[in-house]
Structure formats: structure tokens, C-alpha cells
Scaffold this motif. Structure first.
Motif, PDB file in Angstrom:
ATOM      1  N   ASP A 257      14.498 -74.942 -14.128  1.00 46.66           N
ATOM      2  CA  ASP A 257      14.190 -73.706 -13.048  1.00 46.66           C
ATOM      3  C   ASP A 257      12.252 -73.975 -12.649  1.00 46.66           C
TER       4      ASP A 257
ATOM      5  N   LEU B 101      12.109 -75.597  -9.270  1.00 43.98           N
ATOM      6  CA  LEU B 101      12.091 -74.628  -8.035  1.00 43.98           C
ATOM      7  C   LEU B 101      11.393 -73.707  -7.953  1.00 43.98           C
ATOM      8  N   ARG B 102      11.201 -72.952  -9.301  1.00 48.23           N
ATOM      9  CA  ARG B 102      10.256 -72.320  -8.938  1.00 48.23           C
ATOM     10  C   ARG B 102       8.710 -72.516  -8.108  1.00 48.23           C
TER      11      ARG B 102
ATOM     12  N   ASN C  29      10.216 -72.179  -4.233  1.00 50.50           N
ATOM     13  CA  ASN C  29      10.323 -70.901  -4.072  1.00 50.50           C
ATOM     14  C   ASN C  29       8.516 -69.917  -4.502  1.00 50.50           C
TER      15      ASN C  29
ATOM     16  N   ASP D  10      24.445 -79.100  -2.663  1.00 47.78           N
ATOM     17  CA  ASP D  10      23.636 -77.616  -2.469  1.00 47.78           C
ATOM     18  C   ASP D  10      22.596 -77.505  -2.661  1.00 47.78           C
ATOM     19  N   SER D  11      21.411 -78.164  -1.831  1.00 47.93           N
ATOM     20  CA  SER D  11      19.965 -77.944  -3.066  1.00 47.93           C
ATOM     21  C   SER D  11      19.763 -76.973  -2.537  1.00 47.93           C
ATOM     22  N   LYS D  12      19.051 -76.327  -3.376  1.00 50.45           N
ATOM     23  CA  LYS D  12      18.115 -74.757  -3.635  1.00 50.45           C
ATOM     24  C   LYS D  12      16.583 -75.505  -2.865  1.00 50.45           C
TER      25      LYS D  12
ATOM     26  N   LEU E 110      16.835 -75.516   0.539  1.00 51.66           N
ATOM     27  CA  LEU E 110      16.666 -74.068   1.041  1.00 51.66           C
ATOM     28  C   LEU E 110      15.556 -73.619   1.266  1.00 51.66           C
ATOM     29  N   ALA E 111      14.893 -73.246  -0.170  1.00 49.28           N
ATOM     30  CA  ALA E 111      13.999 -72.580  -0.125  1.00 49.28           C
ATOM     31  C   ALA E 111      12.694 -73.607   0.924  1.00 49.28           C
TER      32      ALA E 111
ATOM     33  N   SER F 283      12.795 -71.878   3.826  1.00 47.42           N
ATOM     34  CA  SER F 283      12.284 -70.073   4.223  1.00 47.42           C
ATOM     35  C   SER F 283      11.468 -70.544   4.337  1.00 47.42           C
TER      36      SER F 283
ATOM     37  N   TRP G  76      21.581 -82.682   5.531  1.00 46.47           N
ATOM     38  CA  TRP G  76      20.533 -82.130   4.814  1.00 46.47           C
ATOM     39  C   TRP G  76      19.284 -82.087   5.965  1.00 46.47           C
TER      40      TRP G  76
ATOM     41  N   GLU H  84      18.351 -80.530  -8.851  1.00 45.19           N
ATOM     42  CA  GLU H  84      18.556 -80.283  -9.537  1.00 45.19           C
ATOM     43  C   GLU H  84      20.463 -80.234 -10.350  1.00 45.19           C
TER      44      GLU H  84
END
Length: 669
Positions: A333, A336-337, A340, A361-363, A366-367, A370, A396, A443
Motif C-alpha cells: 500500500d 500505491l500511496r 496516489n 488491473d494496475s492501480k 490508474l493513478a 488521474s 495500458w 501490485e
């Protein structure tokens, strides 16, 4: 002629796959985990036939050596052991646990109506039978499963048909509830038992499972090609139709029919291998058994890193001191943070990152999308040439580009394998924040690959990361004329090999002068001869060298006059060992480096890799403790001897390093 000896690269890799098979043979390993190791072995072997066997075959044809034949002999022995483990150990153990898995024995008659019902409801409409004849050619696709059907017709004529096993649409295993128990069987068997409904006019039907592996090596890409995405997509379509490298068939297939298939499928360059009754044994990992007592007990990832103030943002805490995440022991996490926070942080202006194997499904992706939509400048180097992940990376890449992310691809003849991210902020003291890792920013794989991710605000090193990103964005091949220097980072194509040789030379000088010396290196693969030779020279100078090499190891240990001071261990356990760590004793002032590079020819000569130093003393101490636990492992580690054998240790200390590291990092120790 080189005075030193080396193991063959591919034979060494087969030795690693044998180590995986050894884990499946251990009755102390939970039953479902043993089945997973069989699955991993099978998956590894499929890739070996697709990638390495074509190379070995070409070498045999060009150099008249016997390594191709040797590899086939080793694989034959391993396959025999595989079948023995499954039939003599795994299946009886499943039965003892009340699991009816019909593998060798016939399916009971009282299930026939249930099987036929399942066949008509779920399978029949997916079957596409083809009769082989001079007028109807058939091309079996790579790695898919088929049934060869021998039909005796009413006129006593014989025909051969091929029926697909539709595992691209259905699960490989069928589970039917009967008498309060799960009855598990292969989808293959459901089809075989109902072939009479596919060929109702046949007087007699025999059936045999087959599978083909095809060459997966893509053509060398031209650096002048304008659109690498388009070129790769064309080559990926061609990959399905590469020449056959292995033809697997079920025992009992008559020789005359084998010859017919050989001609019909053009198997002239393939190893013709009699396998077991069923193929694609990697599917065993999806066996529909849900009993948690038959798996490893859960290890919840530690969420709070020691000494981290949870009330602060990650970016603010990084300004104070470096942090390191040891996945999967510690939660991903925090990584990821990092992305993010960058996506919404008002002070963040620019984000740069490399992506080698993007999660499905890469977070993280996606970040980044964004962040671009939030007005940040986002530059992502997506390595499209990551083998077997090309299509997902292309997907991607297009998705991020459509959202405003600037996508950069590497020079076609060089892969960017470095694991880096950089955030540029409007901050007076620490305008740069960075992430440097030993493994992919993924991840998904972070749940079972052991990797190490450094988060840092150390500006001198991050300025070099920025310099490298600036170079990579130009999409040019590194040349001798490039005046890029690195004082902190070791970068392949620039200074990586030279710096490692210097570090080894320093240990040699210390040993000769009676000072403390030593080298400990943990890698996935060790192949490149210049660096191996320097390890041999260090050994001859009296430097004690401990190697932990998971897979390929060409260095021959324990040979007088060559490697008497070198030991090589291999660790296989519940997690896949993936981190690369380099420790140099440096006369009692150890230096530690970590990063993306194995010591393979591809890493040294054909990739952009980054190795980074560890300066934080607390992190150094923790890493040394973890490495010591792995060197002391007596349960999951084996020693590779000078004959390339996996030698089981008999030490009574019973240290299992992954257990000990989990206890250390979760605060249990």
C-alpha cells in the motif's frame, strides 16, 4: 581458451526447475502447495520449450554439440519424477482428505449421466471438430489442448479427427456434486466420454490428448522502425504460428498415427515427447479445492513500517528519512500511496516512471492517468518488449496516452528493465522524491515476489535518476560519446559493469593485504563471464564469497584453483525469491547495493538497468540481518555443488529464512 569452467546456461536452468519439483515431492509441504509447485514446474517447462529449446536446437545444428540432447534427457527424467509424485503421492493424499480427483482411474459409471448433462449444457457448443484429410489442413495453436480422435467407420475405414478442448472459455476442471462430495475430473475426460455424441456414426472411437509448444522468440526489432507498437502487434500475431518446438502426446497413440500427425502438423523441428495422460499440468494450480488446512497458513502483510509517523503524509515523512518496503512481507500500500499522493498533491508538478510488466488491473497506471488529468506532467516509459506481457503493456500504453500521459518507448534493440519513479515538486528543500526497486511496479506480483522498494528524498541520487529519465526520453541508444556520468547509481550501458568490477577488485586488494574482505550477492540469474571471472579471481585471492542464486548459475563453485572460496545456495519456498542485493565487506565498513539487474548477458549488454546504493544505516542493518537469515537457511536452501546438483542441507539448526524474515518484519521476533 578461457582457463575457467562454467555450467551451461540452459542445463543450469533445468537444475532450478528440478529444485521446484523437489518442493512438490516434500510431504512436509501442505498438499495444495505441493500441487502448486507441480503447476509451476509445468509452466516453467512450457516456457523453456517456447524460448530456450529453439535456441539450443540452432546451437546443436551449428556447433554439433549435444546440449540439446542432454536437455531432453534431463527433462525426460524430470517428467517421469513428476508423474510419479502425482500418482504415488499427491493423488493418494487427496483421497485421504476426501477429495475424489479422477486422474488415472476411470470415472465411475454412476457419474455418466451427470457428465453427459454437463457436456450438453456447457461444452458441446464450444467444440469444433476437424477431420484431417488431404483437402482440409489443420493448424494446432500454441499451448492449446486438443484430442486426436481415431474413428472406425461403418465401411471399416479409419479417419483421424482433431477436437479442441475449450479451456479458453471453460475451467480445466469439472466439479460435480454427488453423494455429498465433490467429484473432480478434467474437462478433457468429459469430452472424451461424450465423443460418441460428436461422431454418432463411428463404430469405434479411440482418443488421445495432444499439445504443441511453438517458438516464442520475436524477431529482432529494427531501431529505425517508426512505430514499435504496430511492429510488435504484428509479431505477436506471428508468435501464434511459430514453428513447433515440442509435440506432447498421450501414451498409447499408435505409431502410424503419430507419423500422420508429424506430417500434418509439420513437426520436423519439434521434440516428439510421450507425456502423461493429461497436458498443461500448470492448470493444477486451479484445482477446485478450497480447504484452507491444505495450504500454507496466511501471512498478513505488515502494514505499519517501523518508525513511520502515520499522521504525516508519505511525502513529508520521506523528507525526514528514507523508507524501504520489503514485499510481500510488508504491505504494498505504501507504494500505491506514493503514486496516489503524487496524483493529487498540489505541489507535484511532474511524475516520471518506468513500467516493465504492468499489472492487468494496475492501480499505479490508474493513478498516473488521474495525475495527468489533474494537470501534472506525467511521463511513463512503458517497455513493450517485456516477454509475454507485450499485449497487456500495449493496452495500458494506449490507455494512458489517451488520458494525456506522455508515453515513451525504449530503443527497439534495448529493453529498459530499470524500476524507477520520480516526482518533481514545488518544494524548497526536497524538490525530488523517488522510488527505486528490485522488482516491477506491479501490485499483482508483489503479493508473491520478494522484492525491496526504496523510497527516498536524497537529492544527489535523485538528480541522477532525473538525468537518466531525460536521456531515456530522447529514445536513443547509449553511445560511447554520451557524456553522462553517475556517482551514485550503477547504470547498465554506462557504468554498471565497470563499477562492479571495481568493487570486486577492492575486495581482492583487501584480502591480499590481510584486511577484512568478503562478497555476498543475491541474484535470480548469474551468467555473464566477465563478472564470473572476477568472482573466480577474488576467490583465488582469498575473498570469501557467498552467492544466493535462484535460477540460472553458470559459475561452478568449490573447484580448487578456481572457486574454492565460493558457495552457491538456492532458495525455493512459498514466495518467489526475486530481489537483487550486493554486499561488499569493504574492510568492516560494508557497502550495500540493490536494483533491477541480474548478472546475465542481457542485463549487462542489452538493457538499461539501475543498481542503487543504500545509505540509511537503519535500512542497511535490516538488510544485512535478512541476508544473514538466508545464508543460514537449512530448510528451504540447497547448495549447488560442482556437478550442478541440488544438495539438501543436513544442518540441525532448522532455519527457514522466509519464516524468520516474516517474523522479523512483522514484529514477532
Amino acid at each position: 581458451m578461457n582457463k575457467y569452467a562454467y555450467f551451461n546456461r540452459d542445463i543450469s536452468w533445468l537444475s532450478f526447475n528440478e529444485r521446484v519439483l523437489m518442493e512438490a515431492d516434500k510431504e512436509t509441504v501442505p498438499l495444495l502447495e505441493r500441487i502448486k509447485f507441480l503447476s509451476i514446474y509445468s509452466s516453467n517447462l512450457d516456457e523453456f520449450y517456447r524460448v530456450r529449446m529453439p535456441v539450443m536446437l540452432r546451437h546443436q545444428q551449428q556447433k554439433d554439440n549435444d546440449e540439446y540432447d542432454q536437455a531432453n534427457q534431463i527433462i525426460d527424467g524430470q517428467q517421469s519424477r513428476f508423474r510419479n509424485i502425482l500418482s504415488q503421492s499427491i493423488l493418494p493424499a487427496l483421497n485421504k482428505n476426501g477429495i475424489n480427483f479422477y486422474y488415472q482411474d476411470g470415472i465411475p459409471q454412476d457419474l455418466s449421466l451427470d457428465i453427459t448433462e454437463y457436456f450438453y449444457c456447457h461444452v458441446a457448443g464450444l467444440l469444433q471438430p476437424v477431420l484431417l484429410s488431404e483437402n482440409q489442413a489443420f493448424f494446432p495453436e500454441n499451448d492449446l489442448l486438443y484430442i486426436v480422435v481415431i474413428l472406425d467407420n461403418e465401411m471399416d475405414t479409419e479417419q483421424i479427427a482433431v477436437v479442441n478442448i475449450p479451456t479458453n472459455h471453460l475451467d480445466r476442471f469439472v466439479s460435480i456434486q454427488k453423494n455429498g462430495e465433490d467429484q473432480i475430473m478434467f474437462l478433457d475426460e468429459v469430452i472424451k466420454q461424450n465423443l460418441i455424441h460428436v461422431f454418432p456414426k463411428a463404430k469405434h472411437i479411440d482418443s488421445y490428448n495432444i499439445k504443441i509448444n511453438r517458438d516464442a522468440v520475436l524477431d529482432t526489432l529494427d531501431d529505425e522502425a517508426d512505430d514499435i507498437t504496430e511492429v510488435l502487434q504484428r509479431q505477436l500475431r506471428k508468435r501464434k504460428y511459430g514453428f513447433a518446438t515440442r509435440f506432447l502426446y498421450e501414451p498409447g497413440l499408435p505409431e502410424r498415427h503419430l507419423q500422420t500427425l508429424n506430417e500434418a502438423f509439420d513437426l520436423s523441428q519439434a521434440a516428439i515427447v510421450q507425456g502423461g495422460k493429461y497436458h498443461n499440468s500448470r492448470d493444477l494450480a486451479s484445482l477446485p479445492v478450497r480447504d484452507p488446512s491444505l495450504s500454507y497458513p496466511a501471512w498478513p502483510a505488515a502494514r505499519n513500517l517501523d518508525g513511520i509517523d502515520q499522521s504525516k503524509t508519505l511525502f513529508d515523512s520521506l523528507v525526514e528519512h528514507d523508507q524501504m518496503v520489503h514485499a510481500p512481507y510488508q504491505s504494498y500500500d505504501r507504494i500505491l500511496r506514493f503514486f496516489n499522493e503524487a496524483a493529487i498533491d498540489p505541489d507535484t508538478e511532474e511524475i516520471y516512471t518506468t513500467m516493465y510488466r504492468v499489472a492487468h488491473d494496475s492501480k499505479i497506471a490508474l493513478a498516473l492517468i488521474s495525475a495527468a488529468k489533474n494537470g501534472k506532467k506525467v511521463v511513463v516509459l512503458v517497455e513493450l518488449k517485456a516477454r509475454f506481457d507485450e499485449a497487456n503493456n500495449i493496452r495500458w500504453s494506449k490507455k494512458m496516452k489517451a488520458a494525456g500521459v506522455k508515453i515513451v518507448h525504449s530503443v527497439n534493440s534495448i529493453k529498459v528493465h530499470a524500476k524507477l519513479a520520480l516526482v518533481k515538486r514545488n518544494h524548497p528543500e526536497s524538490p525530488l522524491l523517488g522510488l527505486l526497486a528490485t522488482g516491477n511496479l506491479n501490485e499483482g506480483t508483489a503479493r508473491f515476489y520478494t522484492d525491496h522498494i526504496l523510497l527516498t528524498a536524497y537529492q544527489p541520487m535523485l538528480k541522477e535518476v532525473k538525468k537518466l529519465f531525460r536521456f531515456l526520453s530522447k529514445k536513443k541508444r547509449p553511445e560511447i560519446t554520451d557524456k553522462i556520468t553517475f556517482q551514485h547509481l550503477l547504470v547498465a550501458q554506462f557504468n554498471l559493469q565497470t563499477k562492479f568490477l571495481q568493487l570486486l577488485d577492492r575486495e581482492i586488494v583487501h584480502a591480499k593485504n590481510g584486511l577484512a574482505s568478503g562478497v555476498t550477492i543475491k541474484l535470480n540469474n548469474l551468467e555473464e563471464e566477465v563478472l564470473i571471472n572476477r568472482l573466480y579471481e577474488a576467490s583465488n585471492a582469498g575473498v570469501k564469497i557467498n552467492l544466493i542464486v535462484r535460477s540460472i548459475c553458470r559459475l561452478v563453485p568449490g573447484v580448487p584453483g578456481q572457486s574454492a572460496n565460493i558457495t552457491v545456495k538456492r532458495i525455493v519456498d512459498r514466495y518467489l525469491e526475486h530481489g537483487r542485493i550486493f554486499v561488499f565487506t569493504n574492510n568492516t565498513d560494508p557497502e550495500i547495493y540493490m536494483g533491477s539487474a541480474d548478472w546475465m548477458n542481457r542485463n549487462i549488454y542489452r538493457r538499461i538497468e539501475v543498481i542503487f546504493p543504500i545509505y540509511n544505516e537503519k535500512i542497511k542493518k535490516q538488510l544485512l540481518e535478512m541476508i544473514d537469515l538466508q545464508l543460514e537457511d537449512t530448510q528451504q536452501a540447497v547448495v549447488i555443488d560442482d556437478q550442478l546438483r541440488n544438495v539438501v542441507l543436513t544442518d540441525k539448526n532448522h532455519i527457514r529464512s522466509q519464516h524468520a524474515i516474516y517474523a522479523l518484519l512483522s514484529g514477532e521476533k
